[in-house]
Design a protein around this motif. Structure first.
Motif, PDB file in Angstrom:
ATOM      1  N   THR A  69       0.841  -1.198   0.000  1.00 55.44           N
ATOM      2  CA  THR A  69       0.000   0.000   0.000  1.00 55.44           C
ATOM      3  C   THR A  69       0.878   1.251   0.000  1.00 55.44           C
ATOM      4  O   THR A  69       1.816   1.350   0.783  1.00 55.44           O
ATOM      5  N   GLY A  70       0.576   2.178  -0.905  1.00 54.17           N
ATOM      6  CA  GLY A  70       1.302   3.452  -0.916  1.00 54.17           C
ATOM      7  C   GLY A  70       2.369   3.543  -1.981  1.00 54.17           C
ATOM      8  O   GLY A  70       2.808   4.655  -2.313  1.00 54.17           O
ATOM      9  N   CYS A  71       2.795   2.412  -2.540  1.00 54.59           N
ATOM     10  CA  CYS A  71       3.812   2.471  -3.601  1.00 54.59           C
ATOM     11  C   CYS A  71       3.219   3.134  -4.842  1.00 54.59           C
ATOM     12  O   CYS A  71       2.027   3.020  -5.108  1.00 54.59           O
ATOM     13  N   SER A  72       4.049   3.810  -5.612  1.00 53.55           N
ATOM     14  CA  SER A  72       3.550   4.344  -6.882  1.00 53.55           C
ATOM     15  C   SER A  72       4.084   3.488  -8.014  1.00 53.55           C
ATOM     16  O   SER A  72       5.232   3.026  -7.981  1.00 53.55           O
ATOM     17  N   VAL A  73       3.226   3.259  -8.994  1.00 52.33           N
ATOM     18  CA  VAL A  73       3.578   2.350 -10.089  1.00 52.33           C
ATOM     19  C   VAL A  73       3.107   2.867 -11.441  1.00 52.33           C
ATOM     20  O   VAL A  73       2.197   3.685 -11.533  1.00 52.33           O
ATOM     21  N   ARG A  74       3.797   2.387 -12.448  1.00 48.51           N
ATOM     22  CA  ARG A  74       3.345   2.569 -13.832  1.00 48.51           C
ATOM     23  C   ARG A  74       2.959   1.193 -14.348  1.00 48.51           C
ATOM     24  O   ARG A  74       3.723   0.233 -14.177  1.00 48.51           O
ATOM     25  N   VAL A  75       1.772   1.100 -14.901  1.00 51.17           N
ATOM     26  CA  VAL A  75       1.324  -0.184 -15.432  1.00 51.17           C
ATOM     27  C   VAL A  75       0.892  -0.003 -16.877  1.00 51.17           C
ATOM     28  O   VAL A  75       0.110   0.891 -17.188  1.00 51.17           O
ATOM     29  N   LYS A  76       1.435  -0.842 -17.731  1.00 56.69           N
ATOM     30  CA  LYS A  76       0.947  -0.884 -19.105  1.00 56.69           C
ATOM     31  C   LYS A  76       0.217  -2.215 -19.248  1.00 56.69           C
ATOM     32  O   LYS A  76       0.758  -3.258 -18.845  1.00 56.69           O
ATOM     33  N   GLY A  77      -0.996  -2.144 -19.743  1.00 59.74           N
ATOM     34  CA  GLY A  77      -1.740  -3.398 -19.807  1.00 59.74           C
ATOM     35  C   GLY A  77      -2.928  -3.328 -20.742  1.00 59.74           C
ATOM     36  O   GLY A  77      -3.216  -2.298 -21.332  1.00 59.74           O
ATOM     37  N   THR A  78      -3.591  -4.449 -20.862  1.00 58.27           N
ATOM     38  CA  THR A  78      -4.714  -4.581 -21.784  1.00 58.27           C
ATOM     39  C   THR A  78      -6.022  -4.545 -21.004  1.00 58.27           C
ATOM     40  O   THR A  78      -6.147  -5.214 -19.970  1.00 58.27           O
ATOM     41  N   LEU A  79      -6.959  -3.761 -21.514  1.00 56.62           N
ATOM     42  CA  LEU A  79      -8.249  -3.650 -20.839  1.00 56.62           C
ATOM     43  C   LEU A  79      -9.088  -4.893 -21.131  1.00 56.62           C
ATOM     44  O   LEU A  79      -9.266  -5.266 -22.296  1.00 56.62           O
ATOM     45  N   VAL A  80      -9.577  -5.526 -20.075  1.00 56.51           N
ATOM     46  CA  VAL A  80     -10.439  -6.699 -20.263  1.00 56.51           C
ATOM     47  C   VAL A  80     -11.718  -6.532 -19.448  1.00 56.51           C
ATOM     48  O   VAL A  80     -11.730  -5.771 -18.473  1.00 56.51           O
TER      49      VAL A  80
END
Ligand code: ATP
Ligand code: MN
Length: 463
Positions: A69-80
């Motif tokens: 909890t609290g980490c910042s992230v970048r996510v690239k992904g496919t919408l499903v």
């Protein structure tokens, strides 16, 4: 860094499309089949996006498995389409990059709900909670609605000064502005020598932009200000701040009736805007803060505001069979307990009180023909009490001078204000709305400290 806001992803119909989102991890749980479910929020809306991260990601062990909890992230992904209940779509991660870690031992915002008192001590992190995110978005929408309302009506936005030389109207205690060295204050005859201060005379933070707004109303017709105001009043209440924002329209060629009408239309406009544009946040307030908040706004929009004079209100209050802390008799101020009684018990809705005794109101309010009352108007609402204070202004030169002398006001520092009554004076009116009280009323938040990002109150200015 290109990203799509989570608000847009959650509303997207583009199943199968690839999105890059960035935000903070709200929760993460691991499931048996070699997956992690990450709830991500980026503040663009109340809702979080569910990200599914599989063990086959190259950095699964090193990064994803350690996310907290609290980490910042970048996510690239496919919408499903989401098979789970409670959400329409989710993002299947193709890449996850940790932008910033958050040590779970130290990060204060873990899953459990925290008290608002505690959250005030971490004002730098509290906007990441649902409540403070929602408050910030509603505040934003309400500010925008206020500007739209006045702009649509042709009002001109005027920037009145923050530092003033006049102690405007005695609306509250003042904060002094000085560049003098407080360890070596120059004096003459036992008093501070302000001629050696920055401005050459005493200066203060403004308690209201009204007097300057009047200047512009008497040239441009309809104007408004929307800016910070400062009051050094030592009132530790859930509805007072030392620094708050005030909306102050001022209209030339407008009497008290026009003023009441504008105030009513104004509130209804802002409430309708919020209901229309902040549905998700208002649902949150309804569920967790105040079950009646949406209903209250709806009924206010459809209701006529009850209008009565101070004298009529005092009559009602003096017959009330409840023990008030402050007595009510003609000539004394109406207290918060009385305001709430009128709105909540007598009229069950908003009330506009007009024509207060001149002795309890400031010098600039227009004196009525009875000479005992002035053309003041306060708009009172349930739960908060006074949300708007306004009046028709005294436009008669002689009466204004008489009033100022009666209240021992230094005429020299108001020469320009008095001058307006010498050259093309005209009936004019206006009011002040405390912006934080408005946000409190909309959201149902009970303490004013929780509807402004960094509250300034007695003893608290640290951050
Ligand atoms: P109150 O009696 O509640 O202290 P007031 O009579 O001092 O209010 P005004 O001088 O008429 O208030 O100011 C206009 C509006 O500004 C008020 O109707 C209220 O909404 C808001 N307001 C006044 N003082 C404060 C404060 N210290 N913090 C936040 N809002 C305030
Ligand atoms: Mn006050």
């Amino acid at each position: 860094m290109k990203r799509t806001r989570i608000s847009r992803v959650l509303a997207s119909e583009e199943i199968g499309s690839v999105f890059t989102v960035m935000g903070w991890v709200r929760t993460k749980r691991e499931s048996k089949g070699g997956f992690s479910f990450i709830e991500m929020n980026d503040g663009s809306c109340m809702g979080s996006l569910q990200v599914i991260a599989g063990e086959d990601l190259p950095n699964y062990k090193d990064d994803v498995a350690k996310l907290q909890t609290g980490c910042s992230v970048r996510v690239k992904g496919t919408l499903v389409a989401s098979p789970a209940k409670g959400q329409r779509v989710e993002l299947r991660a193709d890449e996850i990059e940790v932008l910033g870690w958050a040590d779970p031992e130290a990060y204060p915002l873990q899953k459990k709900r925290h008290s608002f008192e505690f959250l005030r001590t971490i004002a730098h992190l509290r906007p990441r909670t649902n409540t403070f995110g929602a408050v910030a978005r509603v505040r934003n929408a309400a500010s925008f609605a206020i500007h739209s309302f006045f702009q649509e009506k042709g009002f001109v936005y005027v920037h009145t000064p923050i530092i003033t030389g006049s102690d405007a109207e005695g609306a509250g205690a003042l904060f002094r502005v000085t560049s003098l060295d407080l360890a070596q204050v120059p004096t003459v005859g036992g008093h501070v020598d302000f001629t050696r201060d920055f401005f050459g005379s005493p200066a203060n933070l403004t308690v209201s932009g009204q007097l300057e707004a009047e200047v512009y109303a008497l040239a441009l017709g309809d104007v408004y200000t929307f800016g910070p105001t400062f009051r050094a009043e030592n009132s530790n209440t859930p509805r007072h701040l030392a620094e708050f924002w005030m909306v102050e329209p001022e209209m030339a060629f407008c009497d008290l009736d026009g003023n009441v009408e504008l105030a009513t239309d104004f509130l209804k406009y802002v409430f309708s805007y919020i209901l229309e544009h902040c549905g998700e946040d208002m649902d949150f307030f309804k569920r967790f803060i105040d079950p009646s908040c949406i209903e209250t706004l709806e009924s206010l929009i459809s209701q006529d505001f009850e209008r009565l004079t101070y004298t009529e209100a005092v009559e009602i209050l003096s017959k009330a069979k409840v023990p008030f802390e402050f007595p009510v008799d003609w000539g004394s101020d109406i207290q918060a307990e009385h305001e709430k009684y009128l709105c909540e018990k007598v009229f069950q809705g908003p009330v506009v009180l007009t024509d207060y005794p001149r002795t309890i109101k400031p010098f600039y309010m227009k004196v009525n023909e009875d000479r005992r009352t002035v053309r003041a108007m306060d708009v009172l609402v349930p739960k908060i009490g006074e949300i708007i204070g306004g009046s028709q202004r005294e436009d008669d030169y002689d009466t204004l001078l008489e009033r100022m002398k009666e209240l021992n006001i230094n005429l020299d520092s108001y020469w320009w204000y008095i001058d307006l009554r010498r050259f093309g004076s005209a009936p004019h009116s206006g009011f002040g709305l405390g912006f934080e009280r408005l946000v409190q009323f909309i959201t149902g938040m009970s303490n004013i400290r929780d509807v402004i990002p960094f509250p300034r109150t007695p003893g608290n200015v640290s951050f």
